[in-house]
Motif scaffolding. Structure first.
Motif, PDB file in Angstrom:
ATOM      1  N   ARG A   1       0.832  -1.205   0.000  1.00  0.00           N
ATOM      2  CA  ARG A   1       0.000   0.000   0.000  1.00  0.00           C
ATOM      3  C   ARG A   1       0.864   1.251   0.000  1.00  0.00           C
ATOM      4  O   ARG A   1       0.565   2.229  -0.701  1.00  0.00           O
ATOM      5  CB  ARG A   1      -0.926   0.004   1.213  1.00  0.00           C
ATOM      6  N   ARG A   2       1.947   1.247   0.781  1.00  0.00           N
ATOM      7  CA  ARG A   2       2.832   2.411   0.831  1.00  0.00           C
ATOM      8  C   ARG A   2       3.510   2.646  -0.513  1.00  0.00           C
ATOM      9  O   ARG A   2       3.716   3.782  -0.935  1.00  0.00           O
ATOM     10  CB  ARG A   2       3.881   2.217   1.932  1.00  0.00           C
ATOM     11  N   ILE A   3       3.879   1.576  -1.182  1.00  0.00           N
ATOM     12  CA  ILE A   3       4.510   1.685  -2.500  1.00  0.00           C
ATOM     13  C   ILE A   3       3.527   2.254  -3.515  1.00  0.00           C
ATOM     14  O   ILE A   3       3.867   3.136  -4.320  1.00  0.00           O
ATOM     15  CB  ILE A   3       5.042   0.320  -2.950  1.00  0.00           C
ATOM     16  N   VAL A   4       2.286   1.779  -3.486  1.00  0.00           N
ATOM     17  CA  VAL A   4       1.265   2.299  -4.397  1.00  0.00           C
ATOM     18  C   VAL A   4       0.986   3.767  -4.105  1.00  0.00           C
ATOM     19  O   VAL A   4       0.897   4.593  -5.028  1.00  0.00           O
ATOM     20  CB  VAL A   4      -0.027   1.457  -4.292  1.00  0.00           C
ATOM     21  N   ASP A   5       0.867   4.103  -2.832  1.00  0.00           N
ATOM     22  CA  ASP A   5       0.605   5.502  -2.470  1.00  0.00           C
ATOM     23  C   ASP A   5       1.718   6.428  -2.956  1.00  0.00           C
ATOM     24  O   ASP A   5       1.462   7.442  -3.604  1.00  0.00           O
ATOM     25  CB  ASP A   5       0.469   5.636  -0.944  1.00  0.00           C
ATOM     26  N   GLY A   6       2.958   6.088  -2.596  1.00  0.00           N
ATOM     27  CA  GLY A   6       4.072   6.969  -2.922  1.00  0.00           C
ATOM     28  C   GLY A   6       4.493   6.921  -4.374  1.00  0.00           C
ATOM     29  O   GLY A   6       4.824   7.952  -4.970  1.00  0.00           O
ATOM     30  N   GLY A   7       4.501   5.736  -4.964  1.00  0.00           N
ATOM     31  CA  GLY A   7       5.026   5.588  -6.314  1.00  0.00           C
ATOM     32  C   GLY A   7       4.020   5.771  -7.420  1.00  0.00           C
ATOM     33  O   GLY A   7       4.262   6.489  -8.395  1.00  0.00           O
ATOM     34  N   VAL A   8       2.832   5.140  -7.277  1.00  0.00           N
ATOM     35  CA  VAL A   8       1.831   5.185  -8.349  1.00  0.00           C
ATOM     36  C   VAL A   8       0.979   6.436  -8.255  1.00  0.00           C
ATOM     37  O   VAL A   8       0.766   7.137  -9.251  1.00  0.00           O
ATOM     38  CB  VAL A   8       0.943   3.920  -8.313  1.00  0.00           C
ATOM     39  N   PHE A   9       0.479   6.755  -7.044  1.00  0.00           N
ATOM     40  CA  PHE A   9      -0.412   7.903  -6.906  1.00  0.00           C
ATOM     41  C   PHE A   9       0.331   9.228  -6.858  1.00  0.00           C
ATOM     42  O   PHE A   9      -0.025  10.168  -7.558  1.00  0.00           O
ATOM     43  CB  PHE A   9      -1.276   7.752  -5.658  1.00  0.00           C
ATOM     44  N   GLU A  10       1.364   9.313  -6.010  1.00  0.00           N
ATOM     45  CA  GLU A  10       2.033  10.593  -5.834  1.00  0.00           C
ATOM     46  C   GLU A  10       3.046  10.888  -6.946  1.00  0.00           C
ATOM     47  O   GLU A  10       3.047  11.964  -7.530  1.00  0.00           O
ATOM     48  CB  GLU A  10       2.725  10.634  -4.467  1.00  0.00           C
ATOM     49  N   ALA A  11       3.909   9.933  -7.264  1.00  0.00           N
ATOM     50  CA  ALA A  11       4.928  10.156  -8.293  1.00  0.00           C
ATOM     51  C   ALA A  11       4.422   9.845  -9.697  1.00  0.00           C
ATOM     52  O   ALA A  11       5.062  10.199 -10.677  1.00  0.00           O
ATOM     53  CB  ALA A  11       6.169   9.319  -7.994  1.00  0.00           C
ATOM     54  N   ARG A  12       3.265   9.146  -9.793  1.00  0.00           N
ATOM     55  CA  ARG A  12       2.666   8.791 -11.095  1.00  0.00           C
ATOM     56  C   ARG A  12       3.637   7.983 -11.964  1.00  0.00           C
ATOM     57  O   ARG A  12       3.789   8.248 -13.152  1.00  0.00           O
ATOM     58  CB  ARG A  12       2.197  10.042 -11.829  1.00  0.00           C
ATOM     59  N   ARG A  13       4.254   6.987 -11.357  1.00  0.00           N
ATOM     60  CA  ARG A  13       5.144   6.107 -12.107  1.00  0.00           C
ATOM     61  C   ARG A  13       4.496   4.742 -12.275  1.00  0.00           C
ATOM     62  O   ARG A  13       3.759   4.280 -11.400  1.00  0.00           O
ATOM     63  CB  ARG A  13       6.485   5.947 -11.384  1.00  0.00           C
ATOM     64  N   PRO A  14       4.735   4.069 -13.408  1.00  0.00           N
ATOM     65  CA  PRO A  14       4.167   2.734 -13.602  1.00  0.00           C
ATOM     66  C   PRO A  14       4.807   1.723 -12.663  1.00  0.00           C
ATOM     67  O   PRO A  14       5.999   1.826 -12.341  1.00  0.00           O
ATOM     68  CB  PRO A  14       4.491   2.420 -15.067  1.00  0.00           C
ATOM     69  N   LEU A  15       4.013   0.760 -12.234  1.00  0.00           N
ATOM     70  CA  LEU A  15       4.457  -0.265 -11.292  1.00  0.00           C
ATOM     71  C   LEU A  15       4.355  -1.628 -11.958  1.00  0.00           C
ATOM     72  O   LEU A  15       3.275  -2.029 -12.399  1.00  0.00           O
ATOM     73  CB  LEU A  15       3.596  -0.228 -10.028  1.00  0.00           C
ATOM     74  N   LEU A  16       5.472  -2.337 -12.017  1.00  0.00           N
ATOM     75  CA  LEU A  16       5.508  -3.666 -12.617  1.00  0.00           C
ATOM     76  C   LEU A  16       5.441  -4.720 -11.516  1.00  0.00           C
ATOM     77  O   LEU A  16       6.278  -4.739 -10.614  1.00  0.00           O
ATOM     78  CB  LEU A  16       6.788  -3.848 -13.439  1.00  0.00           C
ATOM     79  N   LEU A  17       4.444  -5.598 -11.603  1.00  0.00           N
ATOM     80  CA  LEU A  17       4.309  -6.713 -10.672  1.00  0.00           C
ATOM     81  C   LEU A  17       4.964  -7.936 -11.309  1.00  0.00           C
ATOM     82  O   LEU A  17       4.565  -8.367 -12.393  1.00  0.00           O
ATOM     83  CB  LEU A  17       2.834  -7.004 -10.391  1.00  0.00           C
TER      84      LEU A  17
END
Length: 276
Positions: free
Chosen positions: A124-140
């Motif tokens: 959740r912290r990674i999604v909050d900081g990386g995807v929502f705030e920084a707007r970077r794509p996240l690879l699972l």
């Protein structure tokens, strides 16, 4: 490809396995690998009372563990000849999100494996900081299946919403290089004001103008979960990667009631690139 800095986040569960998959991605892209070894710290106070020696002992133990992971990470990256940097972040949840946000601003793609995703709070912290705030794509990157950011065949999950459009735009270069992109709509809304005259036709035309070979497919869920339909179809068409937008509903609603994004984050077994 446009991915030249890969930011991988690993925790204290399966760190070697998560790192190995991140190194494979960075090697394939000939990219710099930036690694964050993350630990979520227990708050220093419990209610109105300061923490005692138990908290201090736990903190020392956590830091020793993370320091060992950092050293192992540096050794593995050096042995594989990678350009890399590695840091330890140990703080409570809010500060971890802020640090991920700061670091993600200077990365092209974020990567997490099954070890990190086993910790729902850290995810959740990674999604909050990386995807929502920084707007970077996240690879699972799931174990048991090869993951590539140079895919030959892509499944683009489409629902005519802003999040899906942003994900498509983020991955435009990747789709241009792919041999085939399947635009997949599950139980599409056929009303004109949502999907135009024919669901999927507008985005197919947009992608085709970029020289992308597009196939549009409308699927019925048949009371199955949307994420299950997408994953099964990806296997059927021999796709290398699913691309999808993150959180079509409000973040609060998504967290309380779940949803496709939440389910994908928790338990998908197929490589997925999430963007917002």
């Amino acid at each position: 490809m446009s991915f030249k800095t890969v930011l991988a986040m690993i925790g204290n569960m399966e760190p070697a396995a998560d790192l190995a998959r991140a190194m494979e991605i960075a090697t394939e892209l000939e990219a710099h690998l930036s690694v964050m070894v993350i630990g979520l710290a227990v708050p220093a106070t419990m209610g109105d009372f300061p923490a005692g020696t138990v908290w201090l002992d736990q903190r020392d133990q956590d830091l020793r563990l993370l320091d060992g992971i950092q050293k192992q990470t540096a050794g593995a990256c050096e042995a594989n000849g990678l350009s890399f940097d590695v840091d330890v972040v140990y703080a409570d949840g809010g500060f971890v999100s802020e640090e991920i946000h700061r670091r993600a601003l200077y990365a092209d793609v974020l990567v997490i494996g099954d070890g990190v995703r086993a910790d729902s709070m850290l995810t959740r912290r990674i999604v909050d900081g990386g995807v929502f705030e920084a707007r970077r794509p996240l690879l699972l990157v799931p174990k048991g299946r090869k993951t590539t950011l140079k895919p030959r065949r892509i499944l683009l999950a489409w629902n005519s919403r802003t999040e899906a459009a942003r994900a498509a735009r983020e991955a435009l270069d990747m789709m241009t290089w792919a041999e085939e992109v399947h635009v997949v709509l599950v139980d599409p809304d056929t009303s004109y004001w949502v999907s135009g005259g024919e669901p999927g036709a507008d985005v197919a035309a947009y992608l085709a103008r970029h020289g992308i070979n597009v196939v549009v497919e409308q699927l019925l869920s048949g009371d199955r979960l949307v994420e299950d339909v997408l994953e099964r179809h990806a296997l059927e068409i021999n796709a290398d990667l699913i691309i999808m937008g993150a959180y079509g509903h409000s973040r609060l609603r998504e967290r309380i009631f779940g949803g496709v994004t939440a389910s994908i984050l928790e338990e998908n077994k197929f490589p997925v690139l999430i963007a917002r």
